[in-house]
Motif scaffolding. Sequence first.
Motif, PDB file in Angstrom:
ATOM      1  N   UNK A 171     -70.908  -7.172  62.907  1.00 34.42           N
ATOM      2  CA  UNK A 171     -69.445  -7.489  62.130  1.00 34.42           C
ATOM      3  C   UNK A 171     -69.282  -6.448  60.557  1.00 34.42           C
ATOM      4  N   UNK A 172     -68.521  -6.258  60.092  1.00 37.58           N
ATOM      5  CA  UNK A 172     -67.902  -5.785  59.011  1.00 37.58           C
ATOM      6  C   UNK A 172     -68.525  -5.833  57.686  1.00 37.58           C
ATOM      7  N   UNK A 173     -69.259  -5.423  56.715  1.00 36.84           N
ATOM      8  CA  UNK A 173     -69.787  -6.468  55.662  1.00 36.84           C
ATOM      9  C   UNK A 173     -68.583  -6.274  54.834  1.00 36.84           C
ATOM     10  N   UNK A 174     -68.430  -7.093  53.823  1.00 32.87           N
ATOM     11  CA  UNK A 174     -67.551  -7.303  52.303  1.00 32.87           C
ATOM     12  C   UNK A 174     -67.742  -7.939  51.511  1.00 32.87           C
ATOM     13  N   UNK A 175     -67.751  -7.348  50.023  1.00 37.66           N
ATOM     14  CA  UNK A 175     -67.759  -7.580  49.410  1.00 37.66           C
ATOM     15  C   UNK A 175     -66.974  -8.417  48.275  1.00 37.66           C
ATOM     16  N   UNK A 176     -66.726  -9.005  48.219  1.00 30.66           N
ATOM     17  CA  UNK A 176     -65.251  -8.979  47.088  1.00 30.66           C
ATOM     18  C   UNK A 176     -65.854  -9.632  45.769  1.00 30.66           C
TER      19      UNK A 176
ATOM     20  N   UNK B  68     -58.798   4.305  68.903  1.00 25.70           N
ATOM     21  CA  UNK B  68     -59.266   4.517  67.745  1.00 25.70           C
ATOM     22  C   UNK B  68     -60.623   4.714  67.617  1.00 25.70           C
ATOM     23  N   UNK B  69     -61.346   6.014  67.459  1.00 21.12           N
ATOM     24  CA  UNK B  69     -63.094   5.155  67.280  1.00 21.12           C
ATOM     25  C   UNK B  69     -62.999   6.065  65.658  1.00 21.12           C
ATOM     26  N   UNK B  70     -63.551   5.554  64.502  1.00 27.44           N
ATOM     27  CA  UNK B  70     -63.782   5.898  62.951  1.00 27.44           C
ATOM     28  C   UNK B  70     -65.565   6.422  62.648  1.00 27.44           C
ATOM     29  N   UNK B  71     -65.764   7.006  62.362  1.00 31.32           N
ATOM     30  CA  UNK B  71     -67.365   7.652  62.375  1.00 31.32           C
ATOM     31  C   UNK B  71     -67.022   7.397  60.114  1.00 31.32           C
ATOM     32  N   UNK B  72     -68.566   7.214  60.572  1.00 33.34           N
ATOM     33  CA  UNK B  72     -68.331   6.934  58.779  1.00 33.34           C
ATOM     34  C   UNK B  72     -70.276   6.741  59.028  1.00 33.34           C
ATOM     35  N   UNK B  73     -70.967   7.483  57.913  1.00 33.63           N
ATOM     36  CA  UNK B  73     -72.260   8.037  57.789  1.00 33.63           C
ATOM     37  C   UNK B  73     -73.365   7.932  59.267  1.00 33.63           C
ATOM     38  N   UNK B  74     -73.986   6.446  59.954  1.00 37.28           N
ATOM     39  CA  UNK B  74     -74.717   6.267  60.756  1.00 37.28           C
ATOM     40  C   UNK B  74     -74.074   5.552  61.413  1.00 37.28           C
TER      41      UNK B  74
ATOM     42  N   UNK C 124     -70.291   4.211  64.356  1.00 39.76           N
ATOM     43  CA  UNK C 124     -68.577   4.729  64.368  1.00 39.76           C
ATOM     44  C   UNK C 124     -68.146   2.805  64.792  1.00 39.76           C
ATOM     45  N   UNK C 125     -66.897   3.050  64.030  1.00 35.77           N
ATOM     46  CA  UNK C 125     -66.565   1.093  63.561  1.00 35.77           C
ATOM     47  C   UNK C 125     -65.333   1.865  65.357  1.00 35.77           C
ATOM     48  N   UNK C 126     -65.259   1.029  66.265  1.00 36.62           N
ATOM     49  CA  UNK C 126     -64.286   1.026  67.124  1.00 36.62           C
ATOM     50  C   UNK C 126     -63.389  -0.254  66.952  1.00 36.62           C
ATOM     51  N   UNK C 127     -61.999  -0.475  67.520  1.00 39.57           N
ATOM     52  CA  UNK C 127     -61.218  -1.411  67.631  1.00 39.57           C
ATOM     53  C   UNK C 127     -61.452  -1.982  68.995  1.00 39.57           C
ATOM     54  N   UNK C 128     -61.901  -3.853  69.149  1.00 42.58           N
ATOM     55  CA  UNK C 128     -61.911  -4.850  69.842  1.00 42.58           C
ATOM     56  C   UNK C 128     -61.612  -6.134  69.655  1.00 42.58           C
ATOM     57  N   UNK C 129     -60.159  -6.098  70.363  1.00 43.28           N
ATOM     58  CA  UNK C 129     -59.122  -7.170  70.121  1.00 43.28           C
ATOM     59  C   UNK C 129     -58.868  -6.406  69.629  1.00 43.28           C
ATOM     60  N   UNK C 130     -58.358  -7.286  68.517  1.00 40.80           N
ATOM     61  CA  UNK C 130     -57.362  -6.346  67.088  1.00 40.80           C
ATOM     62  C   UNK C 130     -58.479  -6.494  65.679  1.00 40.80           C
ATOM     63  N   UNK C 131     -59.466  -6.298  66.466  1.00 38.41           N
ATOM     64  CA  UNK C 131     -60.218  -5.922  64.638  1.00 38.41           C
ATOM     65  C   UNK C 131     -61.399  -4.283  64.772  1.00 38.41           C
TER      66      UNK C 131
ATOM     67  N   UNK D  37     -68.165  -2.810  63.971  1.00 37.65           N
ATOM     68  CA  UNK D  37     -69.326  -1.623  63.538  1.00 37.65           C
ATOM     69  C   UNK D  37     -70.630  -0.903  64.803  1.00 37.65           C
ATOM     70  N   UNK D  38     -71.041  -0.578  65.537  1.00 38.41           N
ATOM     71  CA  UNK D  38     -72.080   0.303  65.970  1.00 38.41           C
ATOM     72  C   UNK D  38     -72.554   1.010  64.992  1.00 38.41           C
ATOM     73  N   UNK D  39     -74.034   0.683  64.995  1.00 41.89           N
ATOM     74  CA  UNK D  39     -74.726   1.661  64.626  1.00 41.89           C
ATOM     75  C   UNK D  39     -74.935   3.420  65.837  1.00 41.89           C
ATOM     76  N   UNK D  40     -75.213   4.397  65.527  1.00 42.02           N
ATOM     77  CA  UNK D  40     -74.730   5.611  66.486  1.00 42.02           C
ATOM     78  C   UNK D  40     -75.754   5.314  67.408  1.00 42.02           C
ATOM     79  N   UNK D  41     -77.297   5.206  66.190  1.00 38.55           N
ATOM     80  CA  UNK D  41     -78.594   5.624  67.301  1.00 38.55           C
ATOM     81  C   UNK D  41     -79.171   4.383  67.681  1.00 38.55           C
ATOM     82  N   UNK D  42     -78.272   2.756  67.934  1.00 37.84           N
ATOM     83  CA  UNK D  42     -78.492   2.232  68.934  1.00 37.84           C
ATOM     84  C   UNK D  42     -77.554   1.891  69.920  1.00 37.84           C
ATOM     85  N   UNK D  43     -76.423   3.098  70.845  1.00 41.18           N
ATOM     86  CA  UNK D  43     -76.257   3.926  71.646  1.00 41.18           C
ATOM     87  C   UNK D  43     -77.062   4.305  72.655  1.00 41.18           C
TER      88      UNK D  43
END
Length: 268
Positions: free
Chosen positions: A5-10, A161-167, A169-176, A179-185
Amino acid sequence: MPDENIHILIVEDESIVALDLATGLQREGYHIVGVADHAQEARKLFTSQEVDLLLMDIHIRGEKDGVETARELMAIKQVPLIYLTAYTDHDTIQRVKQTYPAAFLSKPYDIHHVRIAIELALNNFALFREQQTGKMIPLTATGMPNSRQKEGEEPLQEKETILQLTDYIFIKQNYRFIKIRMADILYASADDNYVHLHTVDKKYSLRISLSQLIDRINRPWLVRIHRSYAINLQAIQSFTEQEVIINKEHLPISRNYKDDFLKNFHFR
Protein backbone atom coordinates in the motif's frame (compact mmCIF):
# COMPACT_ATOMS: atom_id res chain seq x y z
CA MET A 1 4.93 -9.83 3.92
CA PRO A 2 5.94 -6.54 2.19
CA ASP A 3 3.44 -3.71 2.45
CA GLU A 4 2.24 -2.90 -1.07
CA ASN A 5 0.00 0.00 0.00
CA ILE A 6 1.07 3.57 -0.69
CA HIS A 7 1.94 5.37 2.57
CA ILE A 8 0.42 8.85 2.85
CA LEU A 9 1.04 11.65 5.35
CA ILE A 10 -1.81 14.16 5.76
CA VAL A 11 -1.11 17.69 7.00
CA GLU A 12 -4.45 19.37 7.71
CA ASP A 13 -5.52 21.63 10.59
CA GLU A 14 -9.28 20.97 10.35
CA SER A 15 -9.80 17.78 12.33
CA ILE A 16 -13.11 16.86 10.70
CA VAL A 17 -11.67 17.31 7.21
CA ALA A 18 -8.54 15.34 8.15
CA LEU A 19 -10.58 12.47 9.61
CA ASP A 20 -12.86 12.35 6.58
CA LEU A 21 -9.88 12.36 4.22
CA ALA A 22 -8.00 9.69 6.17
CA THR A 23 -11.06 7.44 6.40
CA GLY A 24 -11.83 7.80 2.71
CA LEU A 25 -8.27 7.03 1.64
CA GLN A 26 -8.04 4.03 3.94
CA ARG A 27 -11.24 2.74 2.41
CA GLU A 28 -9.59 3.12 -1.01
CA GLY A 29 -6.68 0.94 0.14
CA TYR A 30 -4.08 3.55 1.04
CA HIS A 31 -2.14 3.50 4.32
CA ILE A 32 -2.22 6.71 6.40
CA VAL A 33 0.99 7.03 8.40
CA GLY A 34 -0.40 9.93 10.41
CA VAL A 35 -2.20 13.27 10.46
CA ALA A 36 -0.48 16.51 11.53
CA ASP A 37 -1.93 19.99 11.98
CA HIS A 38 1.32 21.99 12.28
CA ALA A 39 4.85 21.98 10.87
CA GLN A 40 6.63 20.46 13.87
CA GLU A 41 4.34 17.43 14.01
CA ALA A 42 4.51 17.03 10.24
CA ARG A 43 8.32 16.96 10.35
CA LYS A 44 8.29 14.41 13.19
CA LEU A 45 5.99 12.05 11.29
CA PHE A 46 7.79 12.60 7.99
CA THR A 47 11.18 11.66 9.43
CA SER A 48 10.00 8.75 11.59
CA GLN A 49 7.63 7.03 9.15
CA GLU A 50 7.92 5.65 5.64
CA VAL A 51 6.13 8.27 3.53
CA ASP A 52 5.44 7.74 -0.19
CA LEU A 53 3.19 10.77 -0.76
CA LEU A 54 2.36 14.01 1.07
CA LEU A 55 -1.08 15.64 1.19
CA MET A 56 -0.58 19.21 2.40
CA ASP A 57 -3.07 21.91 3.33
CA ILE A 58 -1.72 25.43 2.90
CA HIS A 59 -3.40 26.95 5.97
CA ILE A 60 -2.18 25.01 9.04
CA ARG A 61 -1.56 25.86 12.68
CA GLY A 62 1.61 27.57 13.83
CA GLU A 63 4.02 30.12 12.39
CA LYS A 64 4.84 28.10 9.28
CA ASP A 65 2.17 27.54 6.67
CA GLY A 66 1.85 24.50 4.43
CA VAL A 67 4.01 25.90 1.63
CA GLU A 68 6.95 26.59 3.94
CA THR A 69 6.44 23.24 5.67
CA ALA A 70 6.37 21.41 2.34
CA ARG A 71 9.60 23.13 1.28
CA GLU A 72 11.34 21.96 4.48
CA LEU A 73 10.07 18.38 4.13
CA MET A 74 11.09 18.18 0.47
CA ALA A 75 14.61 19.22 1.51
CA ILE A 76 14.73 16.12 3.71
CA LYS A 77 13.29 13.69 1.16
CA GLN A 78 11.54 14.30 -2.14
CA VAL A 79 8.16 12.59 -2.46
CA PRO A 80 5.07 13.39 -4.55
CA LEU A 81 3.37 16.45 -3.06
CA ILE A 82 -0.32 17.30 -3.40
CA TYR A 83 -1.80 20.52 -2.04
CA LEU A 84 -5.37 20.42 -0.71
CA THR A 85 -6.55 23.93 -0.01
CA ALA A 86 -9.24 26.57 -0.31
CA TYR A 87 -6.58 29.22 -1.00
CA THR A 88 -6.31 29.72 -4.75
CA ASP A 89 -5.35 33.41 -4.99
CA HIS A 90 -2.55 34.48 -7.34
CA ASP A 91 0.12 35.06 -4.67
CA THR A 92 -0.54 31.67 -3.06
CA ILE A 93 -0.36 29.88 -6.40
CA GLN A 94 2.98 31.54 -7.17
CA ARG A 95 4.41 30.35 -3.83
CA VAL A 96 3.00 26.87 -4.36
CA LYS A 97 4.65 26.60 -7.79
CA GLN A 98 8.07 27.15 -6.21
CA THR A 99 7.72 23.84 -4.30
CA TYR A 100 7.01 21.89 -7.52
CA PRO A 101 3.87 20.05 -6.41
CA ALA A 102 2.85 16.99 -8.40
CA ALA A 103 -0.85 17.91 -8.14
CA PHE A 104 -3.16 20.56 -6.66
CA LEU A 105 -6.74 20.22 -5.42
CA SER A 106 -8.95 23.04 -4.23
CA LYS A 107 -11.52 22.50 -1.51
CA PRO A 108 -14.17 21.24 -1.31
CA TYR A 109 -13.13 17.92 -2.83
CA ASP A 110 -14.44 14.36 -3.05
CA ILE A 111 -12.43 11.20 -2.54
CA HIS A 112 -12.72 10.24 -6.21
CA HIS A 113 -10.89 13.41 -7.23
CA VAL A 114 -8.28 12.84 -4.52
CA ARG A 115 -7.63 9.33 -5.87
CA ILE A 116 -7.16 10.75 -9.38
CA ALA A 117 -4.81 13.40 -7.99
CA ILE A 118 -2.73 10.69 -6.28
CA GLU A 119 -2.39 8.80 -9.56
CA LEU A 120 -1.38 11.99 -11.40
CA ALA A 121 1.02 12.93 -8.61
CA LEU A 122 2.86 9.60 -8.79
CA ASN A 123 3.04 9.84 -12.57
CA ASN A 124 4.22 13.48 -12.59
CA PHE A 125 6.76 12.90 -9.85
CA ALA A 126 8.26 9.89 -11.64
CA LEU A 127 8.52 12.00 -14.79
CA PHE A 128 10.16 14.86 -12.87
CA ARG A 129 12.72 12.59 -11.19
CA GLU A 130 13.66 10.87 -14.44
CA GLN A 131 14.15 14.23 -16.11
CA GLN A 132 16.38 15.29 -13.22
CA THR A 133 18.61 12.23 -13.58
CA GLY A 134 18.65 12.38 -17.37
CA LYS A 135 17.50 8.76 -17.68
CA MET A 136 14.95 7.35 -20.05
CA ILE A 137 11.47 7.83 -18.59
CA PRO A 138 9.98 4.38 -17.89
CA LEU A 139 6.33 5.39 -17.80
CA THR A 140 4.36 3.44 -20.40
CA ALA A 141 4.89 0.55 -22.70
CA THR A 142 4.41 1.82 -26.23
CA GLY A 143 4.25 -1.45 -28.10
CA MET A 144 7.29 -0.51 -30.19
CA PRO A 145 10.17 -2.98 -30.75
CA ASN A 146 13.26 -2.53 -28.60
CA SER A 147 16.84 -3.75 -28.36
CA ARG A 148 16.03 -6.66 -26.06
CA GLN A 149 13.30 -8.04 -28.28
CA LYS A 150 14.33 -11.30 -29.96
CA GLU A 151 13.43 -12.24 -33.51
CA GLY A 152 9.91 -13.62 -33.74
CA GLU A 153 8.55 -11.78 -30.71
CA GLU A 154 5.47 -9.67 -31.33
CA PRO A 155 5.27 -6.39 -29.39
CA LEU A 156 2.02 -5.58 -27.62
CA GLN A 157 0.03 -2.55 -28.66
CA GLU A 158 -1.69 -2.06 -25.30
CA LYS A 159 -0.33 0.43 -22.78
CA GLU A 160 0.55 -0.37 -19.17
CA THR A 161 1.77 2.21 -16.69
CA ILE A 162 4.83 1.38 -14.61
CA LEU A 163 6.32 4.12 -12.44
CA GLN A 164 9.78 3.80 -10.96
CA LEU A 165 10.80 5.72 -7.84
CA THR A 166 14.06 4.96 -6.05
CA ASP A 167 13.91 1.28 -5.00
CA TYR A 168 10.24 0.74 -5.86
CA ILE A 169 8.02 0.38 -8.86
CA PHE A 170 4.37 1.41 -8.78
CA ILE A 171 1.99 -0.61 -10.94
CA LYS A 172 -1.73 -0.30 -11.56
CA GLN A 173 -3.84 -3.11 -10.10
CA ASN A 174 -7.57 -2.66 -10.60
CA TYR A 175 -8.02 1.12 -10.19
CA ARG A 176 -5.11 2.13 -7.94
CA PHE A 177 -1.34 2.05 -7.84
CA ILE A 178 0.42 -0.36 -5.53
CA LYS A 179 4.14 -0.38 -4.78
CA ILE A 180 6.56 -3.27 -5.08
CA ARG A 181 10.12 -3.19 -3.83
CA MET A 182 12.23 -4.12 -6.84
CA ALA A 183 14.47 -6.36 -4.74
CA ASP A 184 11.38 -8.44 -3.85
CA ILE A 185 10.77 -9.41 -7.48
CA LEU A 186 12.07 -12.97 -7.85
CA TYR A 187 11.29 -13.45 -11.53
CA ALA A 188 8.92 -12.46 -14.31
CA SER A 189 7.04 -14.90 -16.52
CA ALA A 190 5.29 -14.22 -19.83
CA ASP A 191 1.89 -15.76 -20.50
CA ASP A 192 0.14 -14.84 -23.77
CA ASN A 193 -0.45 -11.07 -23.56
CA TYR A 194 0.54 -10.76 -19.90
CA VAL A 195 3.66 -10.70 -17.79
CA HIS A 196 3.47 -11.88 -14.18
CA LEU A 197 5.79 -10.48 -11.51
CA HIS A 198 6.51 -13.13 -8.87
CA THR A 199 7.49 -12.34 -5.30
CA VAL A 200 7.81 -14.82 -2.45
CA ASP A 201 4.07 -14.91 -1.78
CA LYS A 202 2.30 -12.94 -4.52
CA LYS A 203 1.92 -12.64 -8.28
CA TYR A 204 1.10 -9.38 -10.09
CA SER A 205 -0.13 -9.33 -13.68
CA LEU A 206 0.61 -6.66 -16.26
CA ARG A 207 -0.54 -6.38 -19.86
CA ILE A 208 2.90 -5.82 -21.35
CA SER A 209 5.58 -7.81 -23.15
CA LEU A 210 8.54 -9.23 -21.24
CA SER A 211 10.96 -7.15 -23.34
CA GLN A 212 9.05 -3.99 -22.46
CA LEU A 213 9.06 -4.87 -18.76
CA ILE A 214 12.85 -5.32 -18.79
CA ASP A 215 13.24 -1.95 -20.50
CA ARG A 216 10.92 -0.24 -18.02
CA ILE A 217 12.68 -1.59 -14.91
CA ASN A 218 16.12 -1.28 -16.52
CA ARG A 219 18.21 -2.90 -13.78
CA PRO A 220 21.28 -5.12 -14.35
CA TRP A 221 20.02 -7.76 -11.91
CA LEU A 222 16.93 -8.46 -14.05
CA VAL A 223 18.20 -10.87 -16.71
CA ARG A 224 16.37 -12.67 -19.51
CA ILE A 225 16.96 -16.44 -19.56
CA HIS A 226 14.15 -17.56 -21.87
CA ARG A 227 11.52 -16.20 -24.22
CA SER A 228 9.08 -16.48 -21.29
CA TYR A 229 11.30 -15.78 -18.26
CA ALA A 230 13.46 -13.04 -16.77
CA ILE A 231 15.00 -13.53 -13.33
CA ASN A 232 16.46 -11.58 -10.43
CA LEU A 233 20.08 -12.76 -10.28
CA GLN A 234 20.16 -12.16 -6.53
CA ALA A 235 17.24 -14.55 -5.99
CA ILE A 236 18.91 -17.60 -7.59
CA GLN A 237 19.14 -20.60 -5.28
CA SER A 238 21.02 -22.79 -7.76
CA PHE A 239 21.42 -23.25 -11.50
CA THR A 240 22.80 -25.46 -14.23
CA GLU A 241 23.31 -24.69 -17.92
CA GLN A 242 19.73 -25.80 -18.51
CA GLU A 243 17.72 -24.30 -15.66
CA VAL A 244 17.60 -21.88 -12.73
CA ILE A 245 15.94 -22.63 -9.40
CA ILE A 246 14.27 -19.71 -7.61
CA ASN A 247 11.89 -20.12 -4.69
CA LYS A 248 11.73 -23.87 -5.52
CA GLU A 249 10.60 -23.08 -9.07
CA HIS A 250 12.59 -24.66 -11.93
CA LEU A 251 12.90 -22.10 -14.74
CA PRO A 252 14.40 -23.13 -18.11
CA ILE A 253 17.38 -21.43 -19.73
CA SER A 254 17.03 -21.33 -23.49
CA ARG A 255 19.93 -21.59 -25.93
CA ASN A 256 19.35 -18.05 -27.23
CA TYR A 257 19.85 -16.50 -23.78
CA LYS A 258 22.33 -18.88 -22.13
CA ASP A 259 25.51 -17.01 -23.11
CA ASP A 260 24.16 -13.65 -21.91
CA PHE A 261 23.05 -15.26 -18.65
CA LEU A 262 26.43 -16.91 -17.98
CA LYS A 263 28.27 -13.64 -18.61
CA ASN A 264 26.98 -12.48 -15.22
CA PHE A 265 29.20 -15.00 -13.45
CA HIS A 266 32.97 -15.16 -13.15
CA PHE A 267 34.10 -18.75 -13.58
CA ARG A 268 37.52 -19.85 -12.33
